[in-house]
Scaffold this motif. Structure first.
Motif, PDB file in Angstrom:
ATOM      1  N   ILE A 186       0.876  -1.173   0.000  1.00 17.13           N
ATOM      2  CA  ILE A 186       0.000   0.000   0.000  1.00 17.13           C
ATOM      3  C   ILE A 186       0.913   1.221   0.000  1.00 17.13           C
ATOM      4  N   TRP A 187       0.985   1.915  -1.144  1.00 18.30           N
ATOM      5  CA  TRP A 187       1.935   3.009  -1.329  1.00 18.30           C
ATOM      6  C   TRP A 187       1.297   4.369  -1.062  1.00 18.30           C
ATOM      7  N   GLU A 188       2.171   5.344  -0.832  1.00 22.66           N
ATOM      8  CA  GLU A 188       1.770   6.747  -0.631  1.00 22.66           C
ATOM      9  C   GLU A 188       0.671   6.855   0.421  1.00 22.66           C
ATOM     10  N   THR A 189       0.855   6.102   1.480  1.00 24.73           N
ATOM     11  CA  THR A 189      -0.132   6.031   2.559  1.00 24.73           C
ATOM     12  C   THR A 189       0.578   6.160   3.897  1.00 24.73           C
ATOM     13  N   LYS A 190       0.051   6.991   4.757  1.00 24.96           N
ATOM     14  CA  LYS A 190       0.650   7.241   6.063  1.00 24.96           C
ATOM     15  C   LYS A 190      -0.145   6.527   7.146  1.00 24.96           C
ATOM     16  N   VAL A 191       0.556   5.822   8.003  1.00 22.17           N
ATOM     17  CA  VAL A 191      -0.073   5.235   9.180  1.00 22.17           C
ATOM     18  C   VAL A 191      -0.211   6.337  10.226  1.00 22.17           C
ATOM     19  N   THR A 192      -1.442   6.605  10.623  1.00 20.81           N
ATOM     20  CA  THR A 192      -1.701   7.713  11.546  1.00 20.81           C
ATOM     21  C   THR A 192      -1.850   7.265  12.993  1.00 20.81           C
ATOM     22  N   ASP A 193      -2.180   5.980  13.192  1.00 22.95           N
ATOM     23  CA  ASP A 193      -2.323   5.484  14.561  1.00 22.95           C
ATOM     24  C   ASP A 193      -2.254   3.960  14.537  1.00 22.95           C
ATOM     25  N   ILE A 194      -1.818   3.395  15.644  1.00 25.01           N
ATOM     26  CA  ILE A 194      -1.818   1.943  15.820  1.00 25.01           C
ATOM     27  C   ILE A 194      -2.423   1.646  17.183  1.00 25.01           C
ATOM     28  N   LYS A 195      -3.431   0.795  17.187  1.00 23.66           N
ATOM     29  CA  LYS A 195      -4.077   0.383  18.428  1.00 23.66           C
ATOM     30  C   LYS A 195      -3.494  -0.969  18.846  1.00 23.66           C
ATOM     31  N   PHE A 196      -2.495  -0.929  19.715  1.00 20.46           N
ATOM     32  CA  PHE A 196      -1.832  -2.163  20.120  1.00 20.46           C
ATOM     33  C   PHE A 196      -2.786  -3.113  20.842  1.00 20.46           C
ATOM     34  N   ASP A 197      -3.736  -2.554  21.606  1.00 22.50           N
ATOM     35  CA  ASP A 197      -4.628  -3.406  22.394  1.00 22.50           C
ATOM     36  C   ASP A 197      -5.610  -4.181  21.520  1.00 22.50           C
ATOM     37  N   LEU A 253       5.588   3.048  26.827  1.00 23.35           N
ATOM     38  CA  LEU A 253       6.521   1.949  26.615  1.00 23.35           C
ATOM     39  C   LEU A 253       7.827   2.221  27.345  1.00 23.35           C
ATOM     40  N   PRO A 254       8.344   1.248  28.068  1.00 23.21           N
ATOM     41  CA  PRO A 254       9.666   1.444  28.671  1.00 23.21           C
ATOM     42  C   PRO A 254      10.718   1.607  27.578  1.00 23.21           C
ATOM     43  N   THR A 255      11.590   2.594  27.730  1.00 21.14           N
ATOM     44  CA  THR A 255      12.574   2.901  26.688  1.00 21.14           C
ATOM     45  C   THR A 255      13.959   3.057  27.291  1.00 21.14           C
ATOM     46  N   GLU A 256      14.940   3.010  26.415  1.00 21.21           N
ATOM     47  CA  GLU A 256      16.336   3.225  26.771  1.00 21.21           C
ATOM     48  C   GLU A 256      16.806   4.490  26.060  1.00 21.21           C
ATOM     49  N   PRO A 257      17.213   5.543  26.797  1.00 23.12           N
ATOM     50  CA  PRO A 257      17.617   6.789  26.134  1.00 23.12           C
ATOM     51  C   PRO A 257      18.840   6.584  25.254  1.00 23.12           C
ATOM     52  N   LYS A 258      18.917   7.339  24.157  1.00 23.86           N
ATOM     53  CA  LYS A 258      20.025   7.237  23.214  1.00 23.86           C
ATOM     54  C   LYS A 258      20.795   8.560  23.177  1.00 23.86           C
ATOM     55  N   PRO A 259      22.061   8.537  22.789  1.00 23.67           N
ATOM     56  CA  PRO A 259      22.843   9.770  22.725  1.00 23.67           C
ATOM     57  C   PRO A 259      22.513  10.599  21.489  1.00 23.67           C
ATOM     58  N   PRO A 272      14.369   7.571  21.829  1.00 20.35           N
ATOM     59  CA  PRO A 272      14.588   6.562  22.865  1.00 20.35           C
ATOM     60  C   PRO A 272      14.211   5.173  22.351  1.00 20.35           C
ATOM     61  N   GLU A 273      15.106   4.213  22.576  1.00 18.13           N
ATOM     62  CA  GLU A 273      14.900   2.868  22.039  1.00 18.13           C
ATOM     63  C   GLU A 273      13.949   2.077  22.935  1.00 18.13           C
ATOM     64  N   PRO A 274      12.841   1.568  22.371  1.00 21.33           N
ATOM     65  CA  PRO A 274      11.923   0.784  23.207  1.00 21.33           C
ATOM     66  C   PRO A 274      12.581  -0.507  23.674  1.00 21.33           C
ATOM     67  N   ALA A 283      10.292  -8.145  20.062  1.00 23.99           N
ATOM     68  CA  ALA A 283       8.917  -7.730  20.349  1.00 23.99           C
ATOM     69  C   ALA A 283       8.899  -6.802  21.561  1.00 23.99           C
ATOM     70  N   LEU A 284       7.952  -5.862  21.566  1.00 23.60           N
ATOM     71  CA  LEU A 284       7.798  -4.986  22.716  1.00 23.60           C
ATOM     72  C   LEU A 284       7.498  -5.828  23.951  1.00 23.60           C
ATOM     73  N   THR A 285       8.076  -5.436  25.066  1.00 24.32           N
ATOM     74  CA  THR A 285       7.869  -6.204  26.286  1.00 24.32           C
ATOM     75  C   THR A 285       6.413  -6.163  26.745  1.00 24.32           C
ATOM     76  N   LYS A 286       5.693  -5.109  26.409  1.00 24.06           N
ATOM     77  CA  LYS A 286       4.289  -4.990  26.796  1.00 24.06           C
ATOM     78  C   LYS A 286       3.334  -5.566  25.753  1.00 24.06           C
ATOM     79  N   TYR A 287       3.798  -5.683  24.497  1.00 27.39           N
ATOM     80  CA  TYR A 287       2.949  -6.158  23.401  1.00 27.39           C
ATOM     81  C   TYR A 287       3.745  -7.167  22.566  1.00 27.39           C
ATOM     82  N   PRO A 288       3.669  -8.452  22.903  1.00 31.43           N
ATOM     83  CA  PRO A 288       4.536  -9.454  22.280  1.00 31.43           C
ATOM     84  C   PRO A 288       4.260  -9.742  20.812  1.00 31.43           C
TER      85      PRO A 288
END
Length: 433
Positions: free
Chosen positions: A152-163, A205-211, A387-389, A397-402
């Motif tokens: 699916i081209w030229e299309t922007k994802v505006t939101d993701i419902k993880f739940d 989401l728990p993240t790890e800060p990056k430089p 920040p790296e999740p 996989a995200l620790t909260k959403y496998p």
């Protein structure tokens, strides 16, 4: 069972993930969404978005060492990381119109003339050739389409419902507006870093800060660096100021037919580089980034964005040289940059850190004595690292959403090989489970 895989971003990470699935007979549905275009319709100047992302469209150097481009080995171990690298390189050869021209440089010895001023990182690099990337892209895309992948081209994802496992887009067609997924691979490039940051905040989401990673794109006639290029084509000069939390490295070296490229992110200009393989484009120039990594800055992502904005004039970046004018692109048009007569604006915008870049250049003039004032810098070059999740090391996989996997720039990968390897790693997990 993961029968419906949706991938956000058609960059190197997700293209390799889809290839792994198809090669192994995955019988579910694969959908890839991207803001850009397919390789047949994508213009050369559309660097940031589209099939194979930015690196797979305009770079073509595949680093072959786990210390470069991100920390893949921390997830899967050294041996597995190198196996994944091999798969990525094999894919680029597989879809290459002339695979025999893909060559590996593997320098071994650090020359003595570098040692008093710089460290030199030596590691293997596979050279695909910028000239062939678009043909590779077309061949690769045709394979995936024939394998049943829906793009699916030229299309922007505006939101993701993880739940509820839903991807929402800005597509006008009802069928493409909302997509349901069993597995989601989030592989946005630089253009989607803000979106990844937004999701991290939205879902806590728990993240790890990056430089911070920011600097300049340096350009000069190749003759000044030939002594080092003969040792290492894609040389990596580096130095550290551990007490200041600052390190510098040269990055993404291009020679022979080397051109500076403009990138636009968040409406601001920054610079990168690429090299042509066709002798018709030869300009005997060398360009490379001089990137600083700065630790300890509060809100490093926001800080980098602010500095980049300060380094713009009339909607474009800056160019400084003691003697030279900005160069042209491989299409023969001037590189978009405003030439400044002094370093004052650059130093003020990057303070107090520009002094490290300036010292790096001054010491290069000592190591390469013919260089003198025959050089120029395009400002800024920046690598936005949100920040790296935190992810499960066994499948990213995200620790909260496998069932949601982060790959590529979204997981702080910095390079084609690492990004592709991360996508392949996730695909292996999907096939196994």
């Amino acid at each position: 069972m993961s029968k419906n895989v949706v991938m956000v971003g058609a960059g190197v990470a997700n293209v390799n993930a889809a290839t792994k699935l198809i090669d192994n007979g995955f019988d579910g549905k694969i959908t890839i969404i991207d803001m850009g275009k397919n390789p047949y319709d994508r213009k050369y100047s559309e660097v940031m978005e589209g099939f194979l992302g930015a690196g797979g469209w305009s770079d073509g150097k595949l680093t072959y060492h786990t210390s470069i481009g991100g920390q893949l080995s921390k997830y899967c171990g050294e041996e597995k990381a190198m196996e994944l690298f091999d798969q990525v390189i094999a894919n680029f050869k597989r879809f290459h119109p002339k695979p025999e021209e893909v060559q590996c440089s593997d320098p071994q010895a650090e020359p003595d003339f570098i040692k008093p001023y710089f460290g030199l990182r030596l590691f293997p690099v596979w050279h695909v050739g910028t000239d062939y990337l678009h043909e590779i892209g077309k061949n690769w895309y045709d394979f995936l389409v024939d394998g049943g992948v829906e793009f699916i081209w030229e299309t922007k994802v505006t939101d993701i419902k993880f739940d509820t496992q839903i991807v929402i887009t800005n597509a006008s067609e009802v069928d493409n507006f909302i997509l349901k997924y069993d597995k989601l691979i989030f592989g946005v490039g630089k253009s989607g870093i803000d979106f990844g940051k937004q999701l991290a905040e939205q879902y806590n989401l728990p993240t790890e800060p990056k430089p911070v990673q920011i600097g300049v794109r340096f350009e000069a006639p190749q003759k000044h660096f030939q002594k080092l290029i003969d040792v290492s084509y894609d040389f990596k000069l580096y130095r550290k100021y551990e007490d200041k939390g600052v390190s510098l490295r040269s990055f993404c070296t291009n020679n022979n037919a080397a051109y500076v490229a403009v990138e636009e992110t968040y409406g601001d200009h920054s610079y990168n580089g690429h090299a042509k393989k066709d002798e018709a484009f030869r300009n005997d120039m060398t360009n490379f980034g001089i990137l600083m990594e700065v630790q300890g800055i509060e809100k490093p992502f926001d800080w980098a964005r602010d500095v980049v904005k300060k380094l713009q004039i009339d909607g474009t970046g800056l160019y400084y040289s003691p003697t030279r004018k900005p160069s042209t692109t491989s299409e023969g048009v001037n590189v978009s940059a405003i030439q400044v007569d002094t370093l004052h604006k650059i130093a003020k915008s990057m303070q107090p850190y520009f002094m490290y870049v300036y010292d790096f250049i001054e010491d290069m003039k000592k190591v390469f004595p013919t260089l003198k004032d025959d050089w120029g810098i395009y400002v800024p070059e920046v690598k936005y690292l949100s920040p790296e999740p935190l992810v499960d090391y066994t499948n990213l996989a995200l620790t909260k959403y496998p069932n949601v996997h982060f790959v590529g720039d979204a997981l702080s990968a910095r390079g084609i090989t690492v990004s592709g390897a991360q996508g392949t790693y996730v695909a292996e997990h999907i096939l196994k489970n």
